[in-house]
Enzyme design. Structure first.
Site, PDB file in Angstrom:
ATOM      1  N   GLU A 206       0.852  -1.201   0.062  1.00  0.00           N
ATOM      2  CA  GLU A 206       0.156  -0.097  -0.012  1.00  0.00           C
ATOM      3  C   GLU A 206       0.998   1.340   0.090  1.00  0.00           C
ATOM      4  OE1 GLU A 206      -4.280   0.379   1.261  1.00  0.00           O
ATOM      5  OE2 GLU A 206      -3.796  -1.196   2.760  1.00  0.00           O
TER       6      GLU A 206
ATOM      7  N   TYR B  24       0.309  -7.573  -2.138  1.00  0.00           N
ATOM      8  CA  TYR B  24      -0.669  -7.243  -1.573  1.00  0.00           C
ATOM      9  C   TYR B  24      -1.653  -7.826  -2.043  1.00  0.00           C
ATOM     10  CZ  TYR B  24      -4.199  -3.499  -0.220  1.00  0.00           C
ATOM     11  OH  TYR B  24      -5.273  -2.959   0.400  1.00  0.00           O
TER      12      TYR B  24
ATOM     13  N   ASP C  18       0.818  -8.188   2.791  1.00  0.00           N
ATOM     14  CA  ASP C  18      -0.390  -8.325   3.557  1.00  0.00           C
ATOM     15  C   ASP C  18      -1.300  -9.193   2.510  1.00  0.00           C
ATOM     16  OD1 ASP C  18      -2.976  -7.720   4.060  1.00  0.00           O
ATOM     17  OD2 ASP C  18      -2.738  -5.618   3.750  1.00  0.00           O
TER      18      ASP C  18
ATOM     19  N   ASP D 161      -1.884   1.461   9.984  1.00  0.00           N
ATOM     20  CA  ASP D 161      -2.799   0.675  10.718  1.00  0.00           C
ATOM     21  C   ASP D 161      -2.043  -0.869  10.615  1.00  0.00           C
ATOM     22  OD1 ASP D 161      -3.146   0.461   8.061  1.00  0.00           O
ATOM     23  OD2 ASP D 161      -5.418   0.383   8.361  1.00  0.00           O
ATOM     24  N   HIS D 162      -0.910  -1.170  10.244  1.00  0.00           N
ATOM     25  CA  HIS D 162      -0.296  -2.286  10.157  1.00  0.00           C
ATOM     26  C   HIS D 162       0.962  -2.228  10.923  1.00  0.00           C
ATOM     27  CE1 HIS D 162      -2.787  -4.586   6.933  1.00  0.00           C
ATOM     28  NE2 HIS D 162      -3.046  -3.261   6.866  1.00  0.00           N
TER      29      HIS D 162
END
Length: 265
Positions: free
Chosen positions: A38, A114, A153, A253-254
């Site tokens: 991302e 991703y 991810d 957020d990761h």
DNA sequence: ATGTCCACAACATGTGGA
């Protein structure tokens, strides 16, 4: 060239927004190879100068507003490949999103991936997610055997223990049998899940929603995974989640997953 | 009570995505 002894993966949720935190983190943790997801910027906009000043070479594969992956390496970055040969595309086969980049870094074939989110079971994005997994499996299979790690991810929690409450996911993506089957298909190639230590609490979550104090309450998911072939797995001495990187202002957020490898030979 | 963060288009704040 010596092989990597510390490899990591981190969904940064915009490499431009995260650059200050990312540079601090690279200095603190000093990984040899980093898989980013991302990145949310095209290759011309990738903030190369800061990471290059720390000794990393960059292989970016981005597209602008969404998605985007990259590799950083200070042990060489050869045979860079962007995308998947049999990428299904979304919403139509001609539209290929920037979700995979691979390179050989110090003798290890490293993939930064991703995986599509899927939105909800039954959605066409969910079918795309499963088709994308098939394309990933085919691309990885062509590079085995040999030292290889697919990192990133995956947008799948491997087991019910990898989400804070399975009951909260009864009609959700990330936990369905077909998604977990896609992980099993990767394991059937000879890859294995390198499960990290949590450092705090019992469950090694890697992602916590920004909303509703989820991180504070430790309501997370383990969806950032390291799938390694046997020649890499035998070198693993430790693996851990850097929850420090998830704390405070300007965090993704990761959290990053860091894997320690013994020296070759 | 859908809570936050990000990018984009556009220049205020709405939209889409996660």
């Amino acid at each position: 060239m010596l092989g990597p002894v510390r490899i990591a993966t981190w969904n940064v949720n915009s490499v431009l927004a995260r650059e200050p935190r990312m540079l601090e983190w690279l200095e603190r943790v000093a990984p040899d190879v980093v898989c980013l997801q991302e990145t949310k910027c095209d290759d011309a906009a990738f903030p190369r100068a800061g990471v290059e000043a720390l000794g990393y070479e960059v292989a970016a594969h981005g597209e602008g507003r969404w998605n985007g992956v990259a590799l950083l390496s200070r042990v060489g970055i050869d045979d860079v490949r962007r995308g998947l040969p049999s990428d299904p595309g979304f919403p139509t086969p001609d539209v290929r999103e920037a979700r995979a980049v691979s390179a050989t870094c110090g003798g290890v074939r490293v993939w930064s991936v991703y995986v599509p989110n899927g939105r909800e079971p039954g959605h066409e994005h969910y079918a795309y997610k499963l088709a994308w997994f098939d394309a990933l499996r085919d691309a990885v299979a062509a590079e085995l055997p040999g030292p290889l790690a697919v990192m990133g991810d995956f947008n799948v929690a491997p087991t019910d223990a990898d989400v804070w409450d399975p009951k909260a996911f009864t009609h959700s993506t990330h936990v369905t049998p077909p998604e977990r089957g896609a992980l099993a298909a990767l394991r059937d190639l000879g890859l294995g899940d390198v499960v990290p230590r949590a450092l705090k609490y019992d469950i090694p979550f890697t992602y916590w929603d920004y909303r509703a104090g989820m991180f504070h309450k430790n309501l997370g998911m383990r969806i950032d995974l390291v799938y390694a072939s046997e020649p890499v797995r035998t070198r693993v001495t430790d693996a851990w989640i850097d929850r420090e990187a998830r704390k405070g202002k300007g965090a993704s957020d990761h959290a990053p997953v860091v894997v320690e490898l013994s020296d070759e030979s």
